[in-house]
Design a protein around this motif. Structure first.
Motif, PDB file in Angstrom:
ATOM      1  N   THR A   1      -9.871   9.567  54.515  1.00 27.01           N
ATOM      2  CA  THR A   1     -11.278   9.313  54.179  1.00 27.01           C
ATOM      3  C   THR A   1     -11.431   8.882  52.730  1.00 27.01           C
ATOM      4  O   THR A   1     -12.132   7.911  52.420  1.00 27.01           O
ATOM      5  N   ALA A   2     -10.763   9.601  51.837  1.00 23.50           N
ATOM      6  CA  ALA A   2     -10.828   9.255  50.415  1.00 23.50           C
ATOM      7  C   ALA A   2     -10.241   7.870  50.171  1.00 23.50           C
ATOM      8  O   ALA A   2     -10.782   7.075  49.384  1.00 23.50           O
TER       9      ALA A   2
ATOM     10  N   THR B   1     -11.281  11.118  43.679  1.00 23.88           N
ATOM     11  CA  THR B   1     -11.216  10.891  42.229  1.00 23.88           C
ATOM     12  C   THR B   1      -9.797  10.547  41.803  1.00 23.88           C
ATOM     13  O   THR B   1      -9.579   9.644  40.977  1.00 23.88           O
ATOM     14  N   VAL B   2      -8.823  11.255  42.366  1.00 20.14           N
ATOM     15  CA  VAL B   2      -7.419  10.974  42.054  1.00 20.14           C
ATOM     16  C   VAL B   2      -7.066   9.553  42.475  1.00 20.14           C
ATOM     17  O   VAL B   2      -6.426   8.802  41.718  1.00 20.14           O
ATOM     18  N   TYR B   3      -7.488   9.149  43.672  1.00 21.01           N
ATOM     19  CA  TYR B   3      -7.193   7.799  44.147  1.00 21.01           C
ATOM     20  C   TYR B   3      -7.832   6.740  43.239  1.00 21.01           C
ATOM     21  O   TYR B   3      -7.206   5.725  42.925  1.00 21.01           O
ATOM     22  N   GLY B   4      -9.071   6.977  42.851  1.00 21.11           N
ATOM     23  CA  GLY B   4      -9.765   5.992  42.031  1.00 21.11           C
ATOM     24  C   GLY B   4      -9.135   5.815  40.671  1.00 21.11           C
ATOM     25  O   GLY B   4      -8.817   4.698  40.247  1.00 21.11           O
ATOM     26  N   VAL B   5      -8.932   6.917  39.957  1.00 19.11           N
ATOM     27  CA  VAL B   5      -8.351   6.852  38.614  1.00 19.11           C
ATOM     28  C   VAL B   5      -6.885   6.426  38.685  1.00 19.11           C
ATOM     29  O   VAL B   5      -6.411   5.621  37.869  1.00 19.11           O
TER      30      VAL B   5
ATOM     31  N   ALA C   1     -13.475  15.235  48.055  1.00 21.17           N
ATOM     32  CA  ALA C   1     -14.145  15.058  46.763  1.00 21.17           C
ATOM     33  C   ALA C   1     -13.143  14.867  45.635  1.00 21.17           C
ATOM     34  O   ALA C   1     -13.244  13.926  44.846  1.00 21.17           O
ATOM     35  N   PHE C   2     -12.146  15.733  45.557  1.00 16.57           N
ATOM     36  CA  PHE C   2     -11.201  15.662  44.447  1.00 16.57           C
ATOM     37  C   PHE C   2     -10.128  14.602  44.655  1.00 16.57           C
ATOM     38  O   PHE C   2      -9.721  13.935  43.698  1.00 16.57           O
ATOM     39  N   VAL C   3      -9.676  14.431  45.884  1.00 15.93           N
ATOM     40  CA  VAL C   3      -8.642  13.425  46.144  1.00 15.93           C
ATOM     41  C   VAL C   3      -9.192  12.018  45.924  1.00 15.93           C
ATOM     42  O   VAL C   3      -8.480  11.134  45.442  1.00 15.93           O
TER      43      VAL C   3
ATOM     44  N   VAL D   1     -12.350   4.690  48.486  1.00 18.03           N
ATOM     45  CA  VAL D   1     -11.942   4.110  47.200  1.00 18.03           C
ATOM     46  C   VAL D   1     -11.427   2.682  47.364  1.00 18.03           C
ATOM     47  O   VAL D   1     -11.930   1.746  46.722  1.00 18.03           O
ATOM     48  N   ILE D   2     -10.430   2.500  48.220  1.00 17.40           N
ATOM     49  CA  ILE D   2      -9.825   1.174  48.362  1.00 17.40           C
ATOM     50  C   ILE D   2     -10.783   0.209  49.066  1.00 17.40           C
ATOM     51  O   ILE D   2     -10.938  -0.950  48.651  1.00 17.40           O
ATOM     52  N   GLY D   3     -11.442   0.683  50.121  1.00 24.29           N
ATOM     53  CA  GLY D   3     -12.394  -0.180  50.818  1.00 24.29           C
ATOM     54  C   GLY D   3     -13.579  -0.556  49.944  1.00 24.29           C
ATOM     55  O   GLY D   3     -14.000  -1.717  49.916  1.00 24.29           O
ATOM     56  N   GLY D   4     -14.106   0.437  49.217  1.00 25.54           N
ATOM     57  CA  GLY D   4     -15.239   0.153  48.325  1.00 25.54           C
ATOM     58  C   GLY D   4     -14.858  -0.774  47.192  1.00 25.54           C
ATOM     59  O   GLY D   4     -15.617  -1.688  46.826  1.00 25.54           O
TER      60      GLY D   4
END
Length: 249
Positions: free
Chosen positions: A34-35, A189-193, A185-187, A39-42
């Motif tokens: 989901t994360a 953020t990890v994926y994005g950064v 929620a936290f993962v 992140v990648i799709g957005g």
């Protein structure tokens, strides 16, 4: 294959996973579909919105340069130009017609054709400089999608974190669903950064350097052919081209 880029990507992911394991966490907890989708799709959607289809497709194709960079052999280009100058010195510009057909690069073919046609050096330089400027602009616009992705990804990570927390708040009465919401929620953020700083931004900077090397190759061709058009000595042309190349290193 650019081994250092491959080592860098694998090494970056490895140290993150190793850090997670050393802290007693489970590596599997960082694998959240989901994360990843958020992140990648957005990020991909945002980049596509700001780009033209041509720029987006070209930028995606250009990513392979990070691991398989083109070979911009400046020494070979200098040798070719010196050889052309010697040929032109012996047989005139028309003697270079055979070299035109042997060239795979359209830019070099066009510049050689202008030389054979007797174009004035200043005209040759001005026409080909415009070609270089247009080429560089198109290349940089395509490579820019990865720099943009590096800017959007952390924001998408925050968006994923907020969505995960919303899911948590909606299920406060059901403790069994809290863990998955907090994990997303936290993962996210990890994926994005992580994706921005380990992949997107470094890839963008490397592509910029490769584009600069490609442009320098074309400028080298123009400088050399303009010197041939001026009737300069082959040895002097070689010296000039090596000095020109040193200025762009």
């Amino acid at each position: 294959m650019d081994k250092i880029s491959l080592i860098a990507v694998i090494g970056g992911i490895t140290v993150i996973l190793a850090g997670q394991a050393l802290e007693g966490g489970h590596v599997g907890s960082l694998l959240q579909l989901t994360a990843f989708m958020i992140v990648i799709g957005g990020t991909a959607s945002a980049v596509m919105l700001q780009s033209t289809p041509k720029q987006f497709v070209a930028g995606v194709k250009m990513l392979r340069w990070v691991f398989q960079p083109p070979d911009f052999d400046h020494e070979r280009v200098i040798r070719d130009i010196v050889g052309w100058s010697q040929t032109a010195r012996r047989g005139g510009f028309l003697a270079l017609e055979g070299a035109i057909a042997a060239q795979k690069d359209p830019f070099t073919r066009k510049a050689l054709q202008m030389l054979v046609d007797g174009t004035e050096p200043d005209t040759l330089r001005s026409v080909m400089d415009v070609e270089i400027a247009m080429f560089e602009h198109a290349r940089r616009q395509s490579a820019k999608i990865w720099e943009s992705a590096g800017g959007y990804a952390p924001t998408m990570g925050i968006l994923g974190a907020v969505l995960g927390l919303i899911h948590v708040m909606e299920n406060l009465s059901d403790p069994t669903k809290l863990g998955s919401g907090i994990a997303v929620a936290f993962v996210a953020t990890v994926y994005g950064v992580g994706s921005a700083n380990l992949l997107f931004l470094p890839a963008a900077h490397k592509l910029k350097n490769l584009i600069a090397a490609e442009v320098a190759t074309k400028e080298l061709v123009v400088e050399g052919l303009a010197a041939i058009a001026n009737g300069e000595n082959p040895r002097l042309i070689e010296t000039r081209l090596r000095g020109f190349l040193a200025m762009h290193d």
